[in-house]
Design a protein around this motif. Structure first.
Motif, mmCIF file in Angstrom:
data_model
loop_
_atom_site.group_PDB
_atom_site.id
_atom_site.type_symbol
_atom_site.label_atom_id
_atom_site.label_comp_id
_atom_site.label_asym_id
_atom_site.label_seq_id
_atom_site.Cartn_x
_atom_site.Cartn_y
_atom_site.Cartn_z
ATOM 1 N N THR A 1 0.814 -1.286 0.012
ATOM 2 C CA THR A 1 0.124 -0.081 0.001
ATOM 3 C C THR A 1 0.597 1.301 0.061
ATOM 4 O OG1 THR A 1 -0.094 -0.297 2.366
ATOM 5 C CG2 THR A 1 -2.029 -1.040 1.146
ATOM 6 N N ALA A 2 2.156 1.336 0.420
ATOM 7 C CA ALA A 2 2.923 2.276 0.477
ATOM 8 C C ALA A 2 3.385 2.753 -1.089
ATOM 9 C CB ALA A 2 4.088 1.815 1.247
ATOM 10 N N ASN A 3 3.125 1.955 -1.920
ATOM 11 C CA ASN A 3 3.439 2.170 -3.352
ATOM 12 C C ASN A 3 2.165 2.711 -4.035
ATOM 13 O OD1 ASN A 3 6.236 1.591 -3.715
ATOM 14 N ND2 ASN A 3 5.750 -0.486 -3.248
ATOM 15 N N ILE A 4 1.228 3.043 -3.146
ATOM 16 C CA ILE A 4 0.023 3.814 -4.016
ATOM 17 C C ILE A 4 0.470 5.354 -3.809
ATOM 18 C CG2 ILE A 4 -2.124 4.306 -4.116
ATOM 19 C CD1 ILE A 4 -2.907 1.652 -2.864
ATOM 20 N N GLN A 5 0.424 6.013 -4.864
ATOM 21 C CA GLN A 5 0.517 7.615 -4.805
ATOM 22 C C GLN A 5 -0.754 8.052 -4.672
ATOM 23 O OE1 GLN A 5 3.537 9.835 -5.184
ATOM 24 N NE2 GLN A 5 4.168 8.038 -4.161
ATOM 25 N N TRP A 6 -1.223 8.765 -3.547
ATOM 26 C CA TRP A 6 -2.542 9.207 -3.625
ATOM 27 C C TRP A 6 -2.460 10.776 -4.004
ATOM 28 C CZ3 TRP A 6 -6.416 5.709 -2.637
ATOM 29 C CH2 TRP A 6 -6.069 4.564 -2.097
ATOM 30 N N ILE A 7 -3.045 10.940 -5.199
ATOM 31 C CA ILE A 7 -2.872 12.247 -5.772
ATOM 32 C C ILE A 7 -4.022 13.310 -5.335
ATOM 33 C CG2 ILE A 7 -2.510 13.429 -8.008
ATOM 34 C CD1 ILE A 7 -0.488 11.085 -7.669
ATOM 35 N N PRO A 8 -3.627 14.380 -4.957
ATOM 36 C CA PRO A 8 -4.525 15.469 -4.366
ATOM 37 C C PRO A 8 -5.555 15.664 -5.665
ATOM 38 C CG PRO A 8 -2.342 16.311 -4.027
ATOM 39 C CD PRO A 8 -2.237 14.998 -4.871
ATOM 40 N N THR A 9 -6.831 16.447 -5.115
ATOM 41 C CA THR A 9 -7.689 16.732 -6.310
ATOM 42 C C THR A 9 -8.057 18.134 -6.254
ATOM 43 O OG1 THR A 9 -9.149 16.552 -4.589
ATOM 44 C CG2 THR A 9 -8.983 14.234 -5.828
#
Ligand code: PLP
Length: 506
Positions: A221-229
């Motif tokens: 899960t650390a390799n997911i880049q949660w991108i702002p909106t």
């Protein structure tokens, strides 16, 4: 037709037929089945007739439900009419009614008469749709229905795919396939333990099944880049590309962009064309999670949002959301199904098709994680055949209209605040009385509890930019604009009660 539906006790009609054969044997005769099934159908008709007048959510407790149901394992055959009566009087009423016109919680299909009958027909055949040989017509029906789904969203008819249990499974299968693609194209020469971390890019509003999939696939899960909106809660495309670039420069392996085709929380729809451009520039897999919003492609007012979906490498769709199908019917589509086959196919002697070639050797297990699979295509086929795409499209458009109408009612109210633009058929708002000095999150949480307990309307909750929000999703062909007005009244009543309780406790 109506004349034959018994009132008020629904289980009577079929009962007369089968109660004579009191002890049903496991090898139930066709005549006994007929009586039993008639009684069940009567019960369902009775349920449909009363559905809109029932509380959306029963006011009950775990203890009460247990007390109504618990007993020792029956050793002997029971009396059919008594058992069906328990379904009618206890099991049906003590569930939440997702088909109620003012059930707006989560993203839950109301189901339909067609899919209820479809489930019964499929269950009687009890085909295990692992492959063509298991049930030739079931397999071909699935291919046909898949072609219809592809056509609805404007996806390539040459693409592959299959029906799965839901959006979480579809996202899992798509990400597993994306990993194969990236390992084959971007890092083929490195042994798995030497491969740099694979990276997934999705907006902060992405569904948690993406996180689960990353975990289960060992991507981490650390390799997911949660991108702002952006202000409308759609992914910030510039930031997405910046992160992809930075990861590549840092020696990591960007793997997959996940575009939201309608987020769960607010219904925001990411710009697919722009994300497809990034995916193309960097050789990434583009997956569109359209589990919620996919069938909005049938609505004239939303169709334009799907521009670019044909460029996606995979798509998740959930007929058991906005195609009003019965629960357990999701779909994953792959533009190049061979990549999925290289992910899931296994050469095993005890399943290998013998004496069959080409289309007749087709096996669904080569394209997804499941081996045993129910006949999901039959209820869905019945839905589409009995009602037709035109009426589904009109119902979906009407859901969007209802959500926008409610959004407008909120905007016109001084004591309510819209927390996000109405995305597709989702609306998020909160009660914010003028001059209120207390904790708005806590107040709205109390309002939600009171509203749900009252039983006239049902909303669920979310958080929009850290604010607790009352959230609704219109996903029911029974819902009208009058229901939206009633919802507003119900929210106001709940708010009044919450404020009153607050003033007493002060
Ligand atoms: C955008 C999105 N993706 C995936 C899912 C998961 O779907 P399912 O509940 O069918 O597993 C949901 C569920 O609401 C969703 O809204």
């Amino acid at each position: 037709m109506e004349a034959n539906i018994p009132e008020p006790d629904a289980v009577n009609m079929g009962t007369a037929l089968y109660d004579r054969a009191m002890n049903l044997s496991l090898a139930t005769t066709p005549e006994e089945f007929h009586g039993l099934a008639l009684a069940a159908i009567d019960l369902i008709a009775h349920y449909y007739r009363n559905l809109s007048d029932m509380p959306v959510m029963p006011a009950t407790t775990a203890v009460e439900v247990r007390q109504s149901l618990y007993e020792a394992l029956p050793e002997e055959a029971g009396i059919p009419s008594e058992i069906l009566k328990t379904v009618q009087d206890v099991i049906y009423p003590l569930c939440r009614h997702n088909g109620h016109p003012r059930f707006f919680g989560y993203i839950s299909s109301p189901g339909s008469a067609a899919t209820a009958v479809g489930e019964l027909l499929a269950a009687a055949l009890n085909a295990n749709v692992t492959s063509w040989r298991s049930a030739p017509a079931a397999a071909e029906l699935e291919h046909l229905v898949l072609d219809w789904l592809k056509g609805m969203i404007g996806y390539d008819l040459e693409s592959g795919g299959l029906l799965v249990s839901g959006g979480s499974m579809a996202n899992f299968a798509a990400l597993a396939t994306a990993r194969t693609y990236v390992e084959e194209t971007l890092a083929p020469k490195l042994s798995p333990d030497k491969r740099p971390a694979l990276r997934i890019y999705v907006s902060e509003e992405g569904h948690f099944s993406i996180k689960k999939a990353a975990h289960l696939l060992g991507i981490g899960t650390a390799n997911i880049q949660w991108i702002p909106t952006d202000a409308a809660l759609r992914v910030n495309v510039v930031e997405m590309e910046r992160r992809v670039k930075a990861d590549r420069e840092a020696g990591l392996t960007p793997m997959c962009i996940v575009a939201n085709g309608g987020t769960t929380s607010t219904g925001a729809f990411d710009p697919i064309q722009e994300l497809a451009d990034i995916a193309e520039r960097y050789g990434l897999w583009l997956h569109v999670d359209a589990a919620y919003g996919g069938f909005a492609a049938l609505a004239p007012s939303a169709k334009h949002m799907f521009s670019g979906i044909e460029r996606a490498a995979s798509v998740s769709l959930d007929p058991h959301k906005w195609l009003y199908a019965s629960v357990g019917c999701g779909c994953v589509l792959y533009r190049d199904a061979q990549v999925a086959a290289r992910t899931f196919a296994e050469e095993i002697d005890y399943t290998r098709p013998i004496g069959l070639r080409g289309d007749e050797a087709f096996a669904f297990w080569e394209f997804g994680p499941e081996l045993s699979r129910p006949f999901r295509a039959l209820p869905l086929w019945l839905q589409l055949k009995l009602y037709g795409a035109r009426s589904l499209s009109a119902a979906i458009e009407n859901n969007i209209t209802c959500a926008r109408y409610f959004g407008q009612l909120v905007e016109d109210s001084a004591d309510l605040e819209l927390l996000a633009p109405v995305g597709l058929s989702v609306f998020c708002f909160r009660f914010r009385p003028v001059d209120y000095r207390g904790d708005l999150d806590a107040l709205n949480e109390r309002i939600l509890i009171i509203l749900q307990r009252a039983g006239s309307s049902y909303l669920s909750n979310t958080r929009v930019r850290c604010k607790f929000g009352l959230r609704g999703c219109v996903l029911n062909y029974r819902t009208t604009t009058q229901d939206m007005e009633r919802l507003l009244d119900d929210v106001r009543d709940a708010a009044r009660a919450a404020l009153e309780a607050e003033s007493y406790s002060e």
